[in-house]
Design a protein around this motif. Sequence first.
Motif, mmCIF file in Angstrom:
data_model
loop_
_atom_site.group_PDB
_atom_site.id
_atom_site.type_symbol
_atom_site.label_atom_id
_atom_site.label_comp_id
_atom_site.label_asym_id
_atom_site.label_seq_id
_atom_site.Cartn_x
_atom_site.Cartn_y
_atom_site.Cartn_z
ATOM 1 N N ARG A 21 0.830 -1.199 0.000
ATOM 2 C CA ARG A 21 0.000 0.000 0.000
ATOM 3 C C ARG A 21 0.863 1.247 0.000
ATOM 4 O O ARG A 21 1.881 1.311 0.692
ATOM 5 N N GLY A 22 0.476 2.248 -0.780
ATOM 6 C CA GLY A 22 1.248 3.476 -0.784
ATOM 7 C C GLY A 22 0.573 4.611 -1.520
ATOM 8 O O GLY A 22 -0.408 4.417 -2.245
ATOM 9 N N ASP A 23 1.126 5.808 -1.304
ATOM 10 C CA ASP A 23 0.657 7.020 -1.986
ATOM 11 C C ASP A 23 1.760 7.523 -2.905
ATOM 12 O O ASP A 23 2.938 7.581 -2.512
ATOM 13 N N GLY A 70 -2.979 3.523 -3.398
ATOM 14 C CA GLY A 70 -3.450 2.152 -3.560
ATOM 15 C C GLY A 70 -2.324 1.150 -3.553
ATOM 16 O O GLY A 70 -1.310 1.324 -2.873
ATOM 17 N N GLU A 71 -2.477 0.092 -4.354
ATOM 18 C CA GLU A 71 -1.541 -1.024 -4.361
ATOM 19 C C GLU A 71 -0.386 -0.810 -5.345
ATOM 20 O O GLU A 71 -0.586 -0.291 -6.442
ATOM 21 N N PHE A 72 0.803 -1.239 -4.919
ATOM 22 C CA PHE A 72 1.986 -1.258 -5.779
ATOM 23 C C PHE A 72 2.540 -2.677 -5.797
ATOM 24 O O PHE A 72 2.496 -3.386 -4.778
ATOM 25 N N ILE A 73 3.077 -3.085 -6.937
ATOM 26 C CA ILE A 73 3.673 -4.413 -7.076
ATOM 27 C C ILE A 73 5.015 -4.269 -7.792
ATOM 28 O O ILE A 73 5.081 -3.770 -8.917
ATOM 29 N N ASN A 74 6.095 -4.700 -7.089
ATOM 30 C CA ASN A 74 7.450 -4.681 -7.662
ATOM 31 C C ASN A 74 7.807 -3.340 -8.289
ATOM 32 O O ASN A 74 8.324 -3.253 -9.395
ATOM 33 N N GLY A 75 7.513 -2.278 -7.569
ATOM 34 C CA GLY A 75 7.917 -0.944 -8.001
ATOM 35 C C GLY A 75 6.907 -0.201 -8.839
ATOM 36 O O GLY A 75 7.051 1.000 -9.071
ATOM 37 N N GLU A 76 5.880 -0.886 -9.317
ATOM 38 C CA GLU A 76 4.883 -0.243 -10.173
ATOM 39 C C GLU A 76 3.521 -0.235 -9.486
ATOM 40 O O GLU A 76 3.162 -1.189 -8.802
#
Length: 562
Positions: free
Chosen positions: A254-256, A268-274
Amino acid sequence: MNYNHQEKELFYPDGKIMYSGGVKKNDFGHDIYDGKGTIFDQEGEVLFEGEFVNHMKQGNGIMYLKGQIIYQGEFIQNKKQGTGILYKDGKVYYEGHFRNDLMDGYGILYYEEDVIAPFKDLREQYPHLNRPQFEGDFVHGMKKGKGIQYYPSGFLQYEGDFMWNHMQGAGKLYYVPEAPTEVELQSGVTALHFEGYFFEDMKHGKGKVFSRQGVLEAEGHFKEDVMTGKGTLYYSNGQASYNGDLVNGLKHGRGDYYNEEGKIIYSGEFINGERLRITPEIEREIAKLQAQLDGLVGLPNAKKELHNLINFIKIQSLRVDHGLTSFPITYHLVFSGNPGTGKTTVARIIGQIYKHLGVLSSGHFVETDRAGLVAGYVGQTALKVQEVVKKATGGVLFIDEAYSLINDKQDAFGKEAIDSLLKAMEDLRDDLVIIVAGYTELMEEFLQTNPGFKSRFNHFVQFDNFSTDELYEIFAMLCKNNDYRYGDAFAQHMKSQLNQIPVETIPNFSNGRYIRNVFEKLVTIQSNRLIQQQNITRSELMEFAEADIVQAISEDLFDSTF
């Protein structure tokens, strides 16, 4: 130091000198070293020269090995203790304090010659770079406590805490001096790379990372030299670019995400830097869930509200793709209506849709009520709420009959539960969706009792009673899903009975629960009929006969299951 001795020489059995210096007799009449003296090996090389007391090295002395000095300093009872200098290959290796033969206390440790050889010219050109390997505290022969460590080139490497020879604890780490600037050459210090906590020479714990230009690049939690946990990344202008979860240095969880002007453009959601994007695969999953929602009987308000939310989130995602600010909204919902109108079913679907859209990290579903949130003693309710919230984090917390949380204005336990939920909604606003549900009139009264609670709900969904036609559709769906069927005569009786139900005027009508009860009773009636037969075919097991519904009508089934 006073000695009671005589000067004397002692010899090995082969006649070579073993010792020369002060000697006295012990209680057994043997000669023991006492006073200043020198010990030789059997080849005639000096092993030690210095002071003795009762045959033990005590005081100042110098130790040799094969003609080379290896230690010079103080001794107590044969052990290096006090201040001294340790040598390696004839060069100073350590100078400082000793205890029980080991480096212990404040001292200075030097690099061996072959390590600093590549930097010989640099050290000669800049004499202030002729620095040791380490200066600071030692315990039991290892670096432990405060200290300063230098690169082999003489530039400052680290200053801070050490534990058993490792950088461990709070400290500052400086950049490797590759192509140092003239300013760095003159000062012997490169730019600060990291300030924070270390474990076994690796960044571990809270810390900050800086660029070679001295600009803060990141701060947060580190694990085994990389950012893992909560953290913040920065643009070169000092503005935060990301704030949230990181794994192995990458945005993950989770991040902004912010633009360089400081506006949040994605949460929202981030996965492997994206950031999580609505890929064709995710679009297909969302479409399946939408179809599942649209396949439910009735619920026009719920379907419209959820379609509105999905469209909103998709458009905000496109805005982020174009570097535009995404407008943050609250995703908590109020479901109002009678029992059995599909509130729980819709809440489960919403959790999964929110997951795929990046609103929630897992989208799982946790259902509770007053009993699950309110304890019997003051102070325990908050703990109970925290436990439920922890279980629901990342998904949907569905609170059924939410109005029961506040029985009256003097309900201290209910107030404590509401206050705890408000705190959770604030602390976990990016990864928790709360849906409160209950009867329409009671939910309106409930939200009025706490303005703070009401202000956090922007989406209200009314679940109307099912019409008699919709009740029939639900019955038909139950039959299909459970391998039952019926003929026209049965269908006419069913429709006739349902049309007689005043669904709009019955207080607290149970809707879907009502029709499920009807279905279950009809299954029981069919079972009682079939069990009387000698042989039962597969077709008969699946068939509701007209006699079954006639029997149900005679038992007032349609009147007694409201």
